[in-house]
Motif scaffolding. Sequence first.
Motif, PDB file in Angstrom:
ATOM      1  N   UNK A  91     -11.534   3.186   1.203  1.00 55.75           N
ATOM      2  CA  UNK A  91     -12.479   2.996   0.177  1.00 55.75           C
ATOM      3  C   UNK A  91     -13.843   2.329   0.338  1.00 55.75           C
ATOM      4  N   UNK A  92     -14.898   2.831  -0.085  1.00 55.53           N
ATOM      5  CA  UNK A  92     -16.157   2.195  -0.018  1.00 55.53           C
ATOM      6  C   UNK A  92     -16.103   0.610  -0.603  1.00 55.53           C
ATOM      7  N   UNK A  93     -16.488  -0.287   0.538  1.00 51.83           N
ATOM      8  CA  UNK A  93     -16.746  -1.535  -0.058  1.00 51.83           C
ATOM      9  C   UNK A  93     -17.555  -2.485   0.925  1.00 51.83           C
ATOM     10  N   UNK A  94     -18.933  -2.485   0.401  1.00 52.21           N
ATOM     11  CA  UNK A  94     -20.001  -2.953   0.960  1.00 52.21           C
ATOM     12  C   UNK A  94     -20.161  -4.382   0.313  1.00 52.21           C
ATOM     13  N   UNK A  95     -21.162  -5.053   0.923  1.00 52.38           N
ATOM     14  CA  UNK A  95     -21.199  -6.180   0.479  1.00 52.38           C
ATOM     15  C   UNK A  95     -21.449  -6.471  -1.083  1.00 52.38           C
ATOM     16  N   UNK A  96     -21.957  -5.581  -1.724  1.00 50.18           N
ATOM     17  CA  UNK A  96     -22.124  -5.931  -3.137  1.00 50.18           C
ATOM     18  C   UNK A  96     -20.876  -5.647  -3.953  1.00 50.18           C
ATOM     19  N   UNK A  97     -19.897  -4.916  -3.492  1.00 46.12           N
ATOM     20  CA  UNK A  97     -18.674  -4.882  -4.248  1.00 46.12           C
ATOM     21  C   UNK A  97     -17.198  -5.094  -3.610  1.00 46.12           C
ATOM     22  N   UNK A  98     -17.548  -5.690  -2.250  1.00 45.88           N
ATOM     23  CA  UNK A  98     -16.358  -6.158  -1.590  1.00 45.88           C
ATOM     24  C   UNK A  98     -15.290  -6.991  -2.259  1.00 45.88           C
ATOM     25  N   UNK A  99     -15.976  -8.060  -2.988  1.00 44.16           N
ATOM     26  CA  UNK A  99     -15.156  -9.067  -3.622  1.00 44.16           C
ATOM     27  C   UNK A  99     -14.360  -8.460  -4.742  1.00 44.16           C
ATOM     28  N   UNK A 119     -16.398  -0.230   4.693  1.00 46.76           N
ATOM     29  CA  UNK A 119     -15.010   0.289   4.028  1.00 46.76           C
ATOM     30  C   UNK A 119     -13.842  -0.940   4.085  1.00 46.76           C
ATOM     31  N   UNK A 120     -13.000  -0.462   3.425  1.00 43.83           N
ATOM     32  CA  UNK A 120     -11.728  -1.194   3.553  1.00 43.83           C
ATOM     33  C   UNK A 120     -10.537  -0.238   3.380  1.00 43.83           C
ATOM     34  N   UNK A 121      -9.495  -0.311   4.149  1.00 43.37           N
ATOM     35  CA  UNK A 121      -8.568   0.506   4.218  1.00 43.37           C
ATOM     36  C   UNK A 121      -7.268  -0.372   3.670  1.00 43.37           C
ATOM     37  N   UNK A 122      -6.839   0.168   2.477  1.00 43.80           N
ATOM     38  CA  UNK A 122      -5.595  -0.292   1.769  1.00 43.80           C
ATOM     39  C   UNK A 122      -4.170   0.101   1.891  1.00 43.80           C
ATOM     40  N   UNK A 123      -3.268  -0.373   2.148  1.00 48.32           N
ATOM     41  CA  UNK A 123      -1.895  -0.114   2.312  1.00 48.32           C
ATOM     42  C   UNK A 123      -1.149  -0.512   0.707  1.00 48.32           C
ATOM     43  N   UNK A 140     -13.544   4.095  -8.618  1.00 52.83           N
ATOM     44  CA  UNK A 140     -15.022   3.993  -8.944  1.00 52.83           C
ATOM     45  C   UNK A 140     -15.655   3.534  -7.872  1.00 52.83           C
ATOM     46  N   UNK A 141     -15.106   2.907  -6.922  1.00 48.87           N
ATOM     47  CA  UNK A 141     -15.666   2.505  -5.798  1.00 48.87           C
ATOM     48  C   UNK A 141     -16.319   3.518  -4.814  1.00 48.87           C
TER      49      UNK A 141
END
Length: 173
Positions: A91-99, A119-123, A140-141
């Motif tokens: 999923x997209x996870x940049x500085x603005x939405x990572x938290x 990005x962040x990869x989630x299991x 939504x991300x």
Amino acid sequence: MKHTLSVLVEDEAGVLTRIAGLFARRGFNIESLAVGPAEQVGVSRITMVVPGDDNSIEQLTKQLYKLINVLKVNDITQTPCVERELMLIKVNANASNRAEVLELVQVFRAKIVDMSEETVTVEVVGDPGKMVAIFQMLNKFGIREVARTGKIALTRESRVNTEYLKSLEAKVF
């Protein structure tokens, strides 16, 4: 209605091909398929999710038993079971939405297995409902990639139907 079939087969070359061929000839679609070693050496368990009514699934079960390497077929749709799936979501996870993404991951008791600047990869491991829920929340991300296993299931020896218990709990509270 979707049926969950648990099929024990001899671990021989071509078994899965014969089963898939049977389904194709009968016009059935396999929505989910997971195959792996069972508790006995030389035996594999195939867990399938197949749409169909009770009569068509009963006929399909009879046809499966006619295949040489099929040992046992159980329709566990109405049986209390432990069901799980595994899903990896990038999923997209940049500085603005990572938290916010990391907070959602914690809420669903998922794990971060890879991270980059963008990005962040989630299991995620859980029942099919959990998979749908986290997917909708992370969508939504912007989801870049998804890999999802088929459902695996084992019947509950306790015969406790957790779905029934959840419905009772909801009525009490």
